[in-house]
Design a protein around this motif. Structure first.
Motif, PDB file in Angstrom:
ATOM      1  N   PHE A 156       0.908  -1.393  -0.182  1.00  0.00           N
ATOM      2  CA  PHE A 156       0.058   0.021   0.055  1.00  0.00           C
ATOM      3  C   PHE A 156       0.884   1.286  -0.033  1.00  0.00           C
ATOM      4  N   GLU A 157       0.188   2.413  -0.673  1.00  0.00           N
ATOM      5  CA  GLU A 157       0.948   3.732  -0.509  1.00  0.00           C
ATOM      6  C   GLU A 157       1.155   4.108   0.985  1.00  0.00           C
ATOM      7  N   PRO A 158       2.325   5.056   1.024  1.00  0.00           N
ATOM      8  CA  PRO A 158       2.728   5.266   2.370  1.00  0.00           C
ATOM      9  C   PRO A 158       1.579   6.012   3.245  1.00  0.00           C
ATOM     10  N   GLU A 159       0.801   6.940   2.367  1.00  0.00           N
ATOM     11  CA  GLU A 159      -0.304   7.770   3.028  1.00  0.00           C
ATOM     12  C   GLU A 159      -1.506   6.659   3.567  1.00  0.00           C
ATOM     13  N   VAL A 160      -1.619   5.813   2.769  1.00  0.00           N
ATOM     14  CA  VAL A 160      -2.565   4.676   3.145  1.00  0.00           C
ATOM     15  C   VAL A 160      -2.301   3.853   4.236  1.00  0.00           C
ATOM     16  N   GLN A 161      -0.855   3.635   4.406  1.00  0.00           N
ATOM     17  CA  GLN A 161      -0.304   2.838   5.347  1.00  0.00           C
ATOM     18  C   GLN A 161      -0.651   3.583   6.669  1.00  0.00           C
ATOM     19  N   ARG A 162      -0.348   4.951   6.890  1.00  0.00           N
ATOM     20  CA  ARG A 162      -0.472   5.809   7.919  1.00  0.00           C
ATOM     21  C   ARG A 162      -1.931   5.957   8.302  1.00  0.00           C
ATOM     22  N   HIS A 163      -2.709   6.010   7.350  1.00  0.00           N
ATOM     23  CA  HIS A 163      -4.140   5.947   7.510  1.00  0.00           C
ATOM     24  C   HIS A 163      -4.756   4.757   8.378  1.00  0.00           C
ATOM     25  N   LEU A 164      -4.229   3.724   7.853  1.00  0.00           N
ATOM     26  CA  LEU A 164      -4.608   2.378   8.653  1.00  0.00           C
ATOM     27  C   LEU A 164      -3.931   2.172   9.799  1.00  0.00           C
ATOM     28  N   GLU A 165      -2.894   2.714   9.944  1.00  0.00           N
ATOM     29  CA  GLU A 165      -2.243   2.686  11.532  1.00  0.00           C
ATOM     30  C   GLU A 165      -3.053   3.381  12.440  1.00  0.00           C
ATOM     31  N   HIS A 166      -3.403   4.458  12.016  1.00  0.00           N
ATOM     32  CA  HIS A 166      -4.392   5.380  12.953  1.00  0.00           C
ATOM     33  C   HIS A 166      -5.763   4.610  13.107  1.00  0.00           C
ATOM     34  N   GLN A 167      -6.246   4.103  11.964  1.00  0.00           N
ATOM     35  CA  GLN A 167      -7.280   3.314  12.162  1.00  0.00           C
ATOM     36  C   GLN A 167      -7.638   2.307  13.099  1.00  0.00           C
ATOM     37  N   VAL A 168      -6.440   1.385  13.190  1.00  0.00           N
ATOM     38  CA  VAL A 168      -6.279   0.390  14.030  1.00  0.00           C
ATOM     39  C   VAL A 168      -5.504   0.518  15.273  1.00  0.00           C
ATOM     40  N   GLY A 169      -5.273   1.559  15.691  1.00  0.00           N
ATOM     41  CA  GLY A 169      -4.602   1.982  16.952  1.00  0.00           C
ATOM     42  C   GLY A 169      -3.189   1.432  17.143  1.00  0.00           C
ATOM     43  N   ILE A 170      -2.452   1.566  16.123  1.00  0.00           N
ATOM     44  CA  ILE A 170      -0.907   1.316  16.101  1.00  0.00           C
ATOM     45  C   ILE A 170      -0.022   2.315  15.881  1.00  0.00           C
ATOM     46  N   ALA A 171       1.289   2.330  16.631  1.00  0.00           N
ATOM     47  CA  ALA A 171       2.118   3.332  16.129  1.00  0.00           C
ATOM     48  C   ALA A 171       2.512   3.390  14.816  1.00  0.00           C
ATOM     49  N   ARG A 174       4.368   0.651  12.134  1.00  0.00           N
ATOM     50  CA  ARG A 174       4.200  -0.789  12.418  1.00  0.00           C
ATOM     51  C   ARG A 174       3.191  -1.526  11.726  1.00  0.00           C
ATOM     52  N   LEU A 175       2.481  -0.851  10.767  1.00  0.00           N
ATOM     53  CA  LEU A 175       1.688  -1.705  10.178  1.00  0.00           C
ATOM     54  C   LEU A 175       2.245  -2.876   9.333  1.00  0.00           C
ATOM     55  N   ILE A 176       3.298  -2.762   8.912  1.00  0.00           N
ATOM     56  CA  ILE A 176       3.874  -3.984   8.298  1.00  0.00           C
ATOM     57  C   ILE A 176       4.076  -5.203   9.353  1.00  0.00           C
ATOM     58  N   ASP A 177       4.053  -4.808  10.331  1.00  0.00           N
ATOM     59  CA  ASP A 177       4.076  -6.005  11.305  1.00  0.00           C
ATOM     60  C   ASP A 177       2.727  -6.917  11.223  1.00  0.00           C
ATOM     61  N   TYR A 178       2.000  -6.556  10.767  1.00  0.00           N
ATOM     62  CA  TYR A 178       0.618  -7.126  10.632  1.00  0.00           C
ATOM     63  C   TYR A 178       0.255  -7.572   9.274  1.00  0.00           C
ATOM     64  N   SER A 179       1.102  -7.549   8.406  1.00  0.00           N
ATOM     65  CA  SER A 179       0.896  -7.849   6.924  1.00  0.00           C
ATOM     66  C   SER A 179       1.279  -9.567   6.997  1.00  0.00           C
ATOM     67  N   VAL A 180       0.279 -10.300   6.876  1.00  0.00           N
ATOM     68  CA  VAL A 180       0.398 -11.689   6.781  1.00  0.00           C
ATOM     69  C   VAL A 180       1.372 -12.348   5.880  1.00  0.00           C
ATOM     70  N   ILE A 181       1.840 -11.747   4.769  1.00  0.00           N
ATOM     71  CA  ILE A 181       2.688 -12.119   3.789  1.00  0.00           C
ATOM     72  C   ILE A 181       4.048 -12.227   4.401  1.00  0.00           C
ATOM     73  N   ARG A 182       4.547 -11.527   5.546  1.00  0.00           N
ATOM     74  CA  ARG A 182       5.418 -11.361   6.161  1.00  0.00           C
ATOM     75  C   ARG A 182       5.849 -12.737   6.872  1.00  0.00           C
ATOM     76  N   TYR A 183       4.794 -13.487   7.415  1.00  0.00           N
ATOM     77  CA  TYR A 183       4.681 -14.538   8.416  1.00  0.00           C
ATOM     78  C   TYR A 183       4.958 -15.911   7.495  1.00  0.00           C
ATOM     79  N   VAL A 184       4.777 -15.860   6.100  1.00  0.00           N
ATOM     80  CA  VAL A 184       5.047 -17.216   5.530  1.00  0.00           C
ATOM     81  C   VAL A 184       6.302 -17.841   5.675  1.00  0.00           C
ATOM     82  N   GLN A 185       6.186 -19.055   5.934  1.00  0.00           N
ATOM     83  CA  GLN A 185       7.548 -19.846   6.257  1.00  0.00           C
ATOM     84  C   GLN A 185       7.089 -21.190   6.155  1.00  0.00           C
TER      85      GLN A 185
END
Length: 260
Positions: A156-171, A174-185
């Motif tokens: 997602f674009e940086p401004e979209v990421q910042r909006h989502l971080e605000h929406q879900v109450g995280i710093a 930190r949004l990338i910490d909740y991207s499920v593709i990151r946890y593929v193993q």
């Protein structure tokens, strides 16, 4: 196909409140062959366990123990997405206990959900409570995701990421910490994903990248695409896809983790 028997109970959130579990099981009294717990959508701010009740009713009629769970919503008990994930873990634990009373163990259980609920189920199934570095506890053996959100948040674009971080109450950042593709193993649970090719919340391209990453890691991940379908296409009376979603899901659960 048999009738469906319905009941309800609850589980306790971390803050002590009771949250609903709607139970659906074969109405003829036969032992279910497998089970699934699902979590509703609503961008973590709306929705209820009733939202996926129609899906659970149909799955129960196929011989599946299906449970629809509520969780704390942002602004209504949850401060951030972390509270929602904690609730999902607690609900899965209680689901496991309820399933055991019906003769089902973890190798025959799945989790899943719709949109934000699917995202919560994926994060809980792919990570451990104390962080992704340790192995997740085997609470479920598979995941079924209906138009999941948050699959590839890094795209997602940086401004979209910042909006989502605000929406879900995280710093911020930190949004990338909740991207499920990151946890593929290697060793991720088998997954079935239903997604529309015109999903306006989570573009199909990101879901395809997730599927491909899963397969490259040696995992089973089936993406069932629905041409021209938008977000929320899987509900009854919305685009005529409901029956197909139920049929594909039931075959996956019964064929992949159904008790023998």
């Amino acid at each position: 196909m048999t009738a469906c028997r319905e009941s309800s109970t609850s589980y306790q959130a971390a803050d002590g409140r009771e949250l609903p579990l709607l139970l659906f099981e074969p109405g003829d009294g036969t032992q279910p062959r497998t089970g699934i717990i699902v979590f509703h959508g609503g961008a973590l701010r709306e929705g209820s366990a009733d939202g996926l009740a129609p899906h659970c009713q149909k799955l129960a009629a196929r011989g599946i123990f299906a449970v629809s769970a509520g969780y704390r919503l942002l602004g209504h008990g949850a401060v951030s997405i972390d509270d929602c994930i904690t609730d999902v873990r607690r609900a899965v634990e209680q689901f496991g206990r309820l399933a055991a009373l019906r003769g089902l163990r973890a190798p025959h259980l799945a989790s899943g959900g719709s949109s934000a609920g699917a995202h919560l189920a994926l994060v809980a199934a792919m990570t451990a409570p104390n962080g992704p570095a340790s192995a997740p506890e085997p609470g479920v053996a598979a995941v079924v995701a209906l138009n999941p959100a948050g699959v590839d948040l890094g795209s997602f674009e940086p401004e979209v990421q910042r909006h989502l971080e605000h929406q879900v109450g995280i710093a911020a950042g930190r949004l990338i910490d909740y991207s499920v593709i990151r946890y593929v193993q290697p060793g991720n649970p088998p997954m079935l994903i239903h997604h529309g090719t015109r999903d306006e919340i989570e573009p199909i391209e990101g879901v395809r990248r997730f599927r491909d990453a899963m397969v490259r890691s040696g995992n089973e991940c089936t993406l069932h695409e629905y041409e021209h379908a938008e977000h929320g296409f899987h509900y009854p009376g919305k685009g005529a896809h409901f029956d197909d979603v139920i049929d594909v899901t039931a075959r996956f659960l019964l064929g992949r983790i159904g008790a023998r």
